[in-house]
Structures are given as structure tokens and as C-alpha cells.
Design a protein around this motif. Structure first.
Motif, short mmCIF file in Angstrom:
data_model
loop_
_atom_site.label_atom_id
_atom_site.label_comp_id
_atom_site.label_asym_id
_atom_site.label_seq_id
_atom_site.Cartn_x
_atom_site.Cartn_y
_atom_site.Cartn_z
N HIS A 117 7.75 19.65 3.01
CA HIS A 117 7.89 18.49 3.87
C HIS A 117 6.56 17.74 3.85
CE1 HIS A 117 8.61 15.88 7.21
NE2 HIS A 117 7.54 16.36 7.83
N VAL A 118 6.60 16.45 3.51
CA VAL A 118 5.36 15.70 3.31
C VAL A 118 5.16 14.65 4.41
CG1 VAL A 118 4.04 14.24 1.72
CG2 VAL A 118 5.61 15.97 0.81
N GLU A 119 3.98 14.65 4.97
CA GLU A 119 3.58 13.55 5.85
C GLU A 119 2.34 12.90 5.23
OE1 GLU A 119 4.79 12.31 8.70
OE2 GLU A 119 6.44 13.73 8.97
N LEU A 120 2.09 11.68 5.61
CA LEU A 120 0.93 10.98 5.07
C LEU A 120 -0.12 10.84 6.17
CD1 LEU A 120 0.55 9.79 2.23
CD2 LEU A 120 1.19 7.56 3.17
N ALA A 121 -1.33 11.18 5.86
CA ALA A 121 -2.41 11.00 6.84
C ALA A 121 -2.73 9.53 6.96
CB ALA A 121 -3.64 11.78 6.40
N SER A 122 -3.51 9.16 7.99
CA SER A 122 -3.93 7.76 8.10
C SER A 122 -4.90 7.45 6.98
CB SER A 122 -4.63 7.52 9.44
OG SER A 122 -3.83 7.99 10.48
N PRO A 123 -4.86 6.21 6.50
CA PRO A 123 -5.75 5.86 5.38
C PRO A 123 -7.18 5.61 5.85
CG PRO A 123 -4.42 3.98 5.99
CD PRO A 123 -4.00 5.08 6.90
N ILE A 124 -7.83 6.66 6.30
CA ILE A 124 -9.22 6.54 6.73
C ILE A 124 -10.10 7.03 5.58
CG2 ILE A 124 -10.92 7.30 8.43
CD1 ILE A 124 -8.49 8.06 10.23
N GLU A 125 -11.12 6.28 5.29
CA GLU A 125 -12.00 6.72 4.19
C GLU A 125 -12.67 8.04 4.52
OE1 GLU A 125 -14.61 4.21 1.68
OE2 GLU A 125 -14.32 2.97 3.47
N SER A 126 -12.87 8.84 3.49
CA SER A 126 -13.45 10.17 3.71
C SER A 126 -14.95 10.11 3.98
CB SER A 126 -13.23 11.03 2.48
OG SER A 126 -14.02 10.53 1.40
N GLY A 127 -15.56 9.00 3.61
CA GLY A 127 -17.02 8.93 3.70
C GLY A 127 -17.66 9.13 2.34
N ARG A 128 -16.85 9.39 1.33
CA ARG A 128 -17.38 9.61 -0.01
C ARG A 128 -18.18 8.40 -0.50
NH1 ARG A 128 -19.57 12.62 -2.76
NH2 ARG A 128 -18.05 14.23 -2.32
N LEU A 146 -4.40 2.58 -6.90
CA LEU A 146 -3.59 3.44 -7.77
C LEU A 146 -2.43 4.02 -6.95
CD1 LEU A 146 -6.55 5.20 -9.62
CD2 LEU A 146 -5.14 3.31 -10.45
N VAL A 147 -1.61 3.11 -6.44
CA VAL A 147 -0.57 3.51 -5.51
C VAL A 147 0.45 4.45 -6.17
CG1 VAL A 147 1.27 2.61 -4.01
CG2 VAL A 147 -0.89 1.37 -4.23
N GLU A 148 0.66 4.25 -7.48
CA GLU A 148 1.68 5.06 -8.17
C GLU A 148 1.39 6.55 -8.12
OE1 GLU A 148 4.70 4.24 -9.08
OE2 GLU A 148 4.16 2.27 -8.23
N THR A 194 0.84 -1.20 0.00
CA THR A 194 0.00 0.00 0.00
C THR A 194 0.87 1.25 0.00
OG1 THR A 194 -0.04 0.20 2.39
CG2 THR A 194 -1.71 -1.23 1.39
N LEU A 195 0.26 2.37 -0.27
CA LEU A 195 0.99 3.64 -0.26
C LEU A 195 1.55 3.89 1.15
CD1 LEU A 195 1.84 6.24 -1.75
CD2 LEU A 195 -0.26 7.29 -0.87
N VAL A 196 0.74 3.60 2.13
CA VAL A 196 1.19 3.84 3.51
C VAL A 196 2.42 2.99 3.81
CG1 VAL A 196 0.56 3.57 5.94
CG2 VAL A 196 -1.10 4.49 4.31
N GLU A 197 2.39 1.71 3.40
CA GLU A 197 3.55 0.84 3.65
C GLU A 197 4.80 1.37 2.94
OE1 GLU A 197 0.79 -3.14 4.27
OE2 GLU A 197 1.89 -2.88 2.38
N TRP A 198 4.60 1.77 1.70
CA TRP A 198 5.73 2.31 0.94
C TRP A 198 6.29 3.55 1.64
CZ3 TRP A 198 5.82 7.25 -1.36
CH2 TRP A 198 6.93 7.52 -2.17
N PHE A 199 5.40 4.42 2.07
CA PHE A 199 5.82 5.67 2.69
C PHE A 199 6.59 5.39 3.98
CE2 PHE A 199 5.28 9.63 5.07
CZ PHE A 199 5.58 10.57 4.09
N GLU A 200 6.04 4.46 4.76
CA GLU A 200 6.68 4.14 6.03
C GLU A 200 8.06 3.51 5.84
OE1 GLU A 200 5.66 5.00 8.92
OE2 GLU A 200 3.73 5.79 8.22
N SER A 201 8.22 2.80 4.71
CA SER A 201 9.49 2.09 4.51
C SER A 201 10.58 3.02 3.96
CB SER A 201 9.27 0.94 3.52
OG SER A 201 9.04 1.47 2.24
N ALA A 233 3.87 9.39 -6.69
CA ALA A 233 4.23 10.55 -7.52
C ALA A 233 3.92 11.84 -6.76
CB ALA A 233 3.46 10.52 -8.85
N ALA A 234 2.78 11.88 -6.09
CA ALA A 234 2.40 13.09 -5.37
C ALA A 234 3.44 13.41 -4.29
CB ALA A 234 1.01 12.94 -4.75
N VAL A 235 3.85 12.37 -3.56
CA VAL A 235 4.85 12.58 -2.51
C VAL A 235 6.14 13.15 -3.12
CG1 VAL A 235 6.33 11.42 -0.82
CG2 VAL A 235 3.92 10.76 -1.03
N ARG A 236 6.58 12.54 -4.20
CA ARG A 236 7.85 12.96 -4.79
C ARG A 236 7.77 14.36 -5.39
NH1 ARG A 236 8.67 6.91 -6.32
NH2 ARG A 236 7.28 7.37 -8.08
#
Ligand code: SF4
Lengths: 732, 167
Positions: free
Chosen positions: A530-541, A513-515, A480-487, A519-522
Motif C-alpha cells: 500500500h503506497v502513500e506519498l509523503a509531502s514534497p518537502i526538500e530533504s535539505g540535500r 522526472l515525474v515518470e 507534479t507527481l503529487v498532483e498525479w497521485f492525488e488525482s 513508476a515507483a508507485v506502480r
């Protein structure tokens, strides 16, 4: 597909085949005119605000205004009747006809009279009724219902009308041209008007202080109907009252522009009946007008029929601000393809039909067509009184959900749904809980992707969950994006960062669509943030689009709680998926406390909007990937409603991309809509417009902001589709 | 020339509505070239000009309404921005005469041309308070209901405006 879904799909297919082309052609034309008229008119936004405020006050004061209308109409010598419901209104009107010994009545188009089925009541009382609006006349001859608020016969082509008239009236020379048809109808109806005992009109607005009614038409039929027969009955909804002529001006300016795209309609009649125009006695043709012994008589019938209760309903109340211009219908991608016979209830149609039908007849009346609203929000900026039409649709959907009975196939979505709203239909629960599904899918990938492809699994999904077999399903990613970011290493803050930004990972970005997330982070980092990632909580959409407001509320609360410390610490929030940005900026208004919503709405940005801001503020764009190929860009409907799509175009163009953009209303997919078995065909039909725009652009990279658009374009073009931020990705 | 007046004239051009600027002295000639007889009219109520002695028949009758090619009335005000004529109803029959015949010739005084809809509110307010009625008539009657735009349905197919300069 279940029997119920199959029936729906068949109805839609039938309408696509029979009415789709005429509706599409006519609405496309009307929309072009509408956009031009609004473009030319600098005061549009200011007048919308004004009109909205006037309506808010008028509906709040409605009981007092009704009494004021009573006084002014009676002071003028007319009669006011406030009818509780359809039967009450019809009884009064037939009594008037009876008291005048009326045999014939000519009528100018009025949706309110359709609502109460007045023609039937009059016919039953022995009165011949003739529609004088040519569109309504066509329908009367064809014996069918209107398909549009202002263009009742919009679903018919000239050829259709010619065939119909040739068959019914059997002229010596068959009708061919629109001129011939119009001339015939005019003469035919002219005779009816001259001979009529009574005239009946609607009223677009009623002025309380003077008792003046306003009628807006292009043909002039309302004028003839109101002033030719000696007796005039005006029938309209009680919500049409405005205090005085001062408040009328914004509406006169707005209604024609949003309805037909005219600067002003040909005739805005403001009659204070009984009018002082002389009576016209066609039986004594050579006596001066007014010399017959005719006396003018006037009755205003204001219909409640549920409207006063709607005033008390916080969510449906806004419906009463509606001036029936039809712009919400016209701006709707689905309506443009199937028209009002799919998109409305007994009387009202288009986006706002849900509010009207639910208010006048109860929520179940909207059940049949409410799902056709994809929540794309394209109608939001079209509405002259700023009604949040998608929200009304969501609310009604939510109320309908509450009534659904639990199904025996519960086990299929077991584990996917939180306890709340567990009586909701399976299909809705599946789509409404996409985040949970995606998490599961990702954990079990690639097995999950592989099983999902199997024929029997797809049959089951189609049959019980209503997931169309034709659609490719999302491919869940193992990492997942979160896993990638954390690593990633290092994880220390970017020491010279000028901005701190929190990237919001929606379920698609995180699991599918992890890519685009990477890309957004990079890109943001390359531009010095400076980029941090929020928790992957659904927005409710996702639950919102299924009308699961409780679930959406819980998710909104969780998102707000997760983001709060970051906002507190001065972070901005960048959002990749436009529909999530729309949730933060628009729908959270209904789901979060005001202060929390305001803060989030003010500090969250579309990721490309944010990139634009960084570049404008001096960030060095040369660190980003250089443009390689020309692109064909489709922005996202909710992005366009928010007015943020321009940033993407600006960034790409400034960065040297050769860009063509689409201007179609919608890609046709809109979240889960295009996955649903019963709507698959309609979804693809709507997508056809987008396909045509880019059909000759096969040397361009296809670019889309939204996930749904990405999937729809993937299916339409059979090519890969990229998120704009990926175009700028400087790489690992 | 006032800006409202020139705006009005260009709005009429955009609507493809014909117009003639005239003076009280030139009025009869201008009227004669604007009408397509037989013509029916109502007294204009404007000092210095009259329909008496012109080809326009008064008072209107039902037969004239049906058979006349032209209806001649005054427009109480005009709205420059949209080329709108404010046709004020009256007991003489301005409303039906402006509506029934296939051509409507409207006479409007230069000083009655107002810039926009908002500026017509006072005029309307006074009229409505008195039980009066008015119509904003802009361009010619039309419909798209038969599959293509057709001009001239229940209302006039042609409109011509005589703009009266005052001394
Ligand atoms: S809801 Fe708004 S856009 Fe739709 S018909 Fe009513 S006024 Fe027009």
C-alpha cells in the motif's frame, strides 16, 4: 562567467592539460592496488573501528600523552620540544643545527616539515637540505610543491622527470628509463647522506610509553636518514601520538593498504632514539662502525600549530585522527582528474585538506579548493579511521558562506531563498534552493522551460549565477507527481497489502522526472504494497551541498515532522533519489535529534532495495514489466557508499535483465557541481571515464539511479537515461 | 611443519624473496650459496651457527657498508602473513648491515616465525621498553617515483632468507 569564476576555470583547465593525464594514470593504478589489498584483508572493517576508537581516545588524552612522551624521550636521553607554531619549530630546529655546526641536512619526506616551511628556514640559516625520498627529490630539483600526500610527484610522468634531470644534471648519456633515473638519484643522494651532519625525518606515529617513533617507507630512505648522521631530528604533528605498541598494530596494518595498496610497506621502522645502532663515520672508512667519537643525539619536535585548538572544535576535531594515507584523495573523482595542485592548500591536499588547512591556517585557506568536493562521499569508506570527510567540507563551506557579502544582484534569486543565510553567494543560493525554484518552474511550465532556453537568459544565468551555458536545464513538468497521485482513483488503501510504504517525492521526482515517481508507485503497488506519498518537502540535500547548514536543518526538521506519523503507523519509507537516502541515513545524524535520526535511518530504503526486500519476502515479480532490452547501469556514488547499489543489480539480474555495470568512482556531475560554469569542463572530464566504460554499449538502455548521473549521462551520450524502477514499471 | 612456517615461505615466494631451509650443519653451505661476495656481517647470536670461518667479513666498517655486495644479519623474528623480517637494531650494526649492501641475507630461526603483526607486539614491547629499535622489512626496497616501479633504492635490491631448523 564572472572574472573570479573564469580565473578558477582557467586554473582547472591548465591543470587538466598539464598534470591531468599523469595524475589520472598513477591514481588509477594505485586505486586498483588499494581495492585488491582491502579485498584480500578480512579484518579491514574491524580494524577501522579499532583504529578510530584508539584515535578518539588518544586525541581526548592528548595533553597527558604529550607529557608521557616527554618523560620517555628524556629517559632515553633524547630531547622533546613542543612547538607552538611554525616559527617556533623552525627556531628550535635551526638552533639545533647551529649547535652542531651543521652544514648539511638530509631529510626523509615529511608533510609536517612542508607545513612549517622548514627547508626555507634551514637554508636561510645556511644549512643545505636534501630530500632523500625520490618523489620529494624530484620536486626539490624542479622547485615545486607536492601534489599528493604520499606520492608527492605523482603529477609527473617518467618523461617529465627524465627531461628535468637531463636539463639540470646534464649527464653524458641522457637519462631515459626509470632504472637509470633511480640509479642516478640513489647514488647522488647516497653521497649526500654519507656526508650529512644531521638527519631529519617525520614520524607516522609516536608511542608515548616508550618514546618510539614509527616511520613508514618503501625506499628505505627514512632508515638511512635516521641512523646514518649522528644527530637525528624528528618533526611531526602533536596528534601522531599513540599510547603504546599495542595500539600501533592496527595502524601498521591499515596505513599501507589504504595508502599504496600494499599489504604492508617495505619498511616500518620503529626507532626508539637515540638508537643503539653504531655511529657511521664515512671519513674513517676502515675503522669498525661505532669507533668514531660520535655520540648519537635525538630531538623530537612535536608541532601544535593550531592542532590543540582543533581538539576543541567539535566539527574539525576528527581531522586530527587522519593518518595521511591519501586514500580520500585517491577515491575522489575530481582529484583523479586534476590532482593535488588544484585540490589542496598550502600543504595538505585531497579530501581532508579542507579540514587540515582550515584548522591550521583558518577557514579562508580552504576557500580556494573546498568547492571541488562534490559531497559524493566516495572517500567515506576509504578512510582507515572513518573520518566523515564530506561533512568536514560541508562545515567549512558553511563557515565560509557566513562571511560572504550580499550582492547587488540579490533580485535574481529573490523569492528563492528563505531568510536564513541570506548573505550566501548567489550561485549557492540558487542551487541550495532548488525545491523552490522547481516549484516555481513547474507552476509556470512550459513558459519557464521556454524562457530558460533563451540565449540572453542563459548569458545572464552564466554571468551572475554561474550556471553553465553548456548544460541543458531541467524541464519542469506541469503536472507534479503529487498532483498525479492525488488525482488517482480509487484512493482507498490496498485491502490485501502486506506492507505499507511511504514514497518520498524529492523535488526532481516531483517536478522534473515525474515518470520515475509514477513508476515507483506502480511497481510497489504491483508487488502488493500500500503506497502513500509523503509531502514534497526538500530533504535539505541541495542546501547542504552548498554548505547552507541552517537551511538544511530546517528542511530536515520539516521532513522528519512530515514522516513521523507514518513511521509511527508502521510505514516504511522508500526513497527514489540516492542522495536523499544518504541525507536520511548519514547527514541527518548531524541535523536531527539522535532518536529521530535513528528511526528514519532504520526505516528508509532505496526504492530498489525495497523492491528487492518485497521480492525476497514472496512478492510476485511476474506482475512487473518483462525485460526488453539489455541495460548499461551506472549506480550512484552515495548509493555505493551506503552499499545499497547491489540491490538494484540483484533485482535487475534476477528479473532477467542482461546488465553491465560501471565501476568508475563518479559520473562527475554530483548534484549542482556540473552545472556550475567554473567546473563544467572538469565535470565533463571526470565523466569521460564513465563514457569510456559504456562507449561500446550502444545497444543497451542507459540506466542510472541518481538525477545528476541521469543528466550527466544524457549529456555524455546524447541518449535518454532511465531510472531502474522504470524498467520494472507494469504501466498504468 | 608449523602452519606459520609454511605461510611464511609462501609469503616470501609471493614477494619473490628467495629462501633456503637449512640446519646448523648445512648452514655454512647454505650461506655460501646465498651470498654474493664481498659480504659483510654481524654476529648472529644464534647457538650452533656462526659467521666465523665463512666468507662474511666482520666487524662491519663504513667501507664494507659501501662496497660489500651482501650484508648478513639475523632477523629476531619473522611475520608469516606478510613475509616480514623483524630486524632488531643493535650496537653491532644489524640495522645498517641489513640496509646498505644491495643484497641482504637474513637468518631466522624456525621458532622465531610468528603468524601475524599482532603476535609480534610482545617482542616489540619488551624491546621498546628497553630503548631498543626494530624494523619490519618486507621484500626489497622499491620506488615508483620515477614513473615505473624500480627495485633497490636506498635499501637492498635482493633479499634472501635462511630459515634455520633447530635440533
Ligand atoms: S582523511 Fe582518512 S583517508 Fe584521508 S588521508 Fe586522512 S586517514 Fe587517509
Amino acid at each position: 562567467m564572472s572574472a573570479e569564476r573564469r580565473r578558477k576555470a582557467e586554473k582547472i583547465r591548465h591543470l587538466l592539460e598539464t598534470e591531468g593525464d599523469a595524475v589520472h594514470e598513477n591514481i588509477t593504478h594505485m586505486n586498483a592496488e588499494r581495492y585488491d589489498a582491502i579485498e584480500r584483508f578480512d579484518d579491514f572493517e574491524a580494524l577501522r573501528e579499532e583504529a578510530r576508537a584508539i584515535k578518539e581516545d588518544a586525541i581526548a588524552d592528548l595533553p597527558a600523552l604529550v607529557e608521557q612522551v616527554r618523560e620517555s624521550v628524556e629517559a632515553n636521553g633524547g630531547h622533546l620540544y613542543v612547538a607552538d607554531d611554525a616559527a617556533d619549530a623552525n627556531r628550535y630546529i635551526t638552533d639545533v643545527a647551529d649547535s652542531k655546526d651543521a652544514d648539511t641536512l638530509v631529510k626523509s619526506k615529511s608533510m609536517t616539515s612542508e607545513e612549517i616551511e622548514m627547508n626555507d628556514a634551514l637554508e636561510a640559516a645556511g644549512v643545505d637540505v636534501w630530500e632523500t625520498d625520490l618523489g620529494e627529490f624530484v620536486l626539490q630539483v624542479a622547485d615545486e610543491g607536492p601534489s599528493h600526500l604520499i606520492g608527492p610527484s605523482l603529477h609527473r610522468s617518467r618523461e617529465d622527470v627524465a627531461d628535468l634531470f637531463n636539463e639540470v644534471f646534464d649527464p653524458e648519456e641522457p637519462f631515459e628509463t626509470a632504472e637509470e633515473l633511480t640509479a642516478f638519484a640513489r647514488d647522488y643522494l647516497g653521497e649526500k647522506i654519507h656526508a650529512a651532519d644531521m638527519g631529519m625525518t617525520g614520524a607516522n606515529f609516536v608511542l608515548a610509553d616508550s618514546g618510539t617513533i614509527t616511520l613508514v617507507t618503501n625506499e628505505g630512505n627514512a632508515r638511512k636518514t635516521a641512523v646514518t648522521p649522528d644527530t637525528h631530528v624528528a618533526v611531526t604533528g602533536v596528534e601522531k601520538i599513540l599510547p603504546s605498541v599495542e595500539e600501533l598494530q592496527p595502524f601498521v596494518e591499515l596505513i599501507s593498504k589504504t595508502a599504496t595498496g600494499q599489504d604492508i610497506s617495505q619498511y616500518v621502522s620503529m626507532f626508539t632514539p637515540p638508537v643503539d645502532s653504531p655511529t657511521i663515520d664515512f671519513e674513517n672508512p676502515d675503522d669498525p662502525l661505532g669507533s668514531g667519537d660520535g655520540e648519537r643525539e635525538f630531538h623530537l619536535v612535536l608541532i601544535d600549530n593550531g592542532r590543540l585548538d582543533m581538539r576543541e572544535d567539535d566539527q574539525l576535531k576528527e581531522t586530527l585522527y587522519c593518518i595521511r594515507c591519501g586514500a580520500c584523495a585517491n577515491s575522489c573523482g575530481n582529484f583523479q582528474h586534476v590532482g593535488g595542485h588544484a585540490f589542496g592548500g598550502e600543504t595538505y591536499t585531497g579530501g581532508i585538506a579542507t579540514g587540515w588547512e582550515a584548522g591550521l591556517r583558518g577557514e579562508e585557506a580552504a576557500d580556494e579548493f573546498n568547492d571541488l568536493c562534490t559531497g559524493c562521499s566516495r572517500c567515506v569508506n576509504a578512510c582507515p579511521v572513518k573520518i566523515d570527510i564530506p561533512w568536514i567540507n560541508t562545515v567549512v563551506r558553511d563557515r565560509l558562506n557566513g562571511d560572504a557579502t550580499p550582492s547587488e544582484f540579490e533580485f535574481l534569486v529573490e523569492g528563492l531563498t528563505p531568510d536564513a543565510e541570506d548573505s550566501v553567494d548567489l550561485q549557492k543560493r540558487l542551487f541550495g534552493n532548488f525545491g523552490t525554484l522547481a516549484e516555481l518552474g513547474s507552476k509556470t511550465a512550459p513558459l519557464s522551460n521556454w524562457t530558460a532556453k533563451l540565449g540572453p537568459v542563459r548569458s545572464l544565468m552564466d554571468e551572475y549565477l554561474g550556471v553553465s551555458r553548456e548544460r541543458d536545464l531541467p524541464q519542469f513538468q506541469r503536472e507534479t507527481l503529487v498532483e498525479w497521485f492525488e488525482s488517482r482513483r480509487p484512493r482507498a488503501p490496498n485491502a490485501d497489502a502486506t506492507r505499507k510504504v511511504l514514497l518520498y517525492p524529492d523535488a526532481y521526482t516531483n517536478y522534473v522526472l515525474v515518470e520515475r515517481g509514477k513508476a515507483a508507485v506502480r511497481v510497489l503497488e504491483a508487488l502488493g504494497a500500500h503506497v502513500e506519498l509523503a509531502s514534497p518537502i526538500e530533504s535539505g540535500r541541495a542546501p547542504l551541498s552548498q554548505g547552507m547548514i541552517d537551511t538544511a536543518s530546517e528542511q530536515a526538521d520539516a521532513v522528519a515532522a512530515d514522516l513521523e506519523p507514518y513511521l509511527e503507523a508502521g510505514f516504511d519509507v522508500a526513497v527514489i533519489e540516492p542522495s536523499d537516502l544518504a541525507a536520511f541515513r548519514r547527514e541527518y545524524e548531524y541535523l536531527l535529534p539522535e532518536a529521530a535520526h535513528d528511526r528514519l535511518a532504520e526505516n528508509s530504503y532505496d526504492v530498489m532495495e525495497y523492491v528487492y526486500g518485497l521480492l525476497e519476502n514472496g512478492a510476485d515479480g511476474s506482475t512487473l514489466a518483462a525485460p526488453e532490452e539489455p541495460v548499461a547501469y551506472h549506480s550512484h556514488c552515495q548509493q555505493r557508499t551506503l552499499g545499497v547499489e547491489a540491490y538494484t543489480e540483484a533485482v535487475l539480474e534476477d528479473h532477467g535483465f542482461d546488465v553491465v555495470t560501471s565501476d568508475v568512482e563518479c559520473c562527475g556531475m554530483a548534484g549542482s557541481f556540473g552545472y556550475k560554469s567554473e567546473y563544467y569542463e572538469l565535470s565533463m572530464d571526470v565523466g569521460e571515464d564513465l563514457y569510456e566504460q559504456f562507449a561500446d554499449e550502444d545497444d543497451r538502455t542507459l540506466v542510472a539511479s541518481g538525477t545528476s548521473c541521469t543528466e550527466q549521462m544524457g549529456d555524455l551520450f546524447g541518449r535518454d537515461v532511465t531510472h531502474p524502477v522504470e524498467l520494472l514499471d507494469p504501466g498504468p | 611443519m608449523s602452519t606459520a612456517l609454511s605461510t611464511f615461505e609462501s609469503s616470501l615466494d609471493r614477494l619473490e624473496v628467495g629462501w633456503t631451509r637449512t640446519t646448523p650443519d648445512g648452514f655454512e653451505d647454505a650461506l655460501a650459496s646465498a651470498i654474493d661476495p664481498p659480504a659483510v656481517g654481524v654476529p648472529l647470536g644464534i647457538d650452533g651457527v656462526s659467521l666465523d670461518g665463512t666468507a662474511v667479513e666482520t666487524p662491519p666498517t663504513p667501507r664494507l657498508l659501501r662496497e660489500a655486495n651482501t650484508g648478513v644479519t639475523r632477523a629476531g623474528k619473522a611475520i608469516a602473513r606478510y613475509g616480514t623480517l623483524v630486524v632488531d637494531s643493535d650496537p653491532a650494526g644489524t640495522e645498517p648491515v641489513s640496509l646498505y649492501p644491495p643484497t641482504h641475507v637474513a637468518v631466522v630461526r624456525e621458532s622465531d616465525v610468528l603468524p601475524d603483526v599482532e603476535s609480534a607486539s610482545d617482542h616489540l614491547g619488551v624491546r621498546f621498553a628497553d630503548g631498543g629499535s626494530s624494523v619490519f622489512a618486507t621484500g626489497v626496497s622499491s620506488t615508483g617515483d620515477m614513473g615505473a616501479l624500480v627495485e633497490g633504492v636506498h635499501g637492498p635490491k635482493h633479499v634472501h632468507v635462511l630459515i634455520l631448523e633447530e635440533r
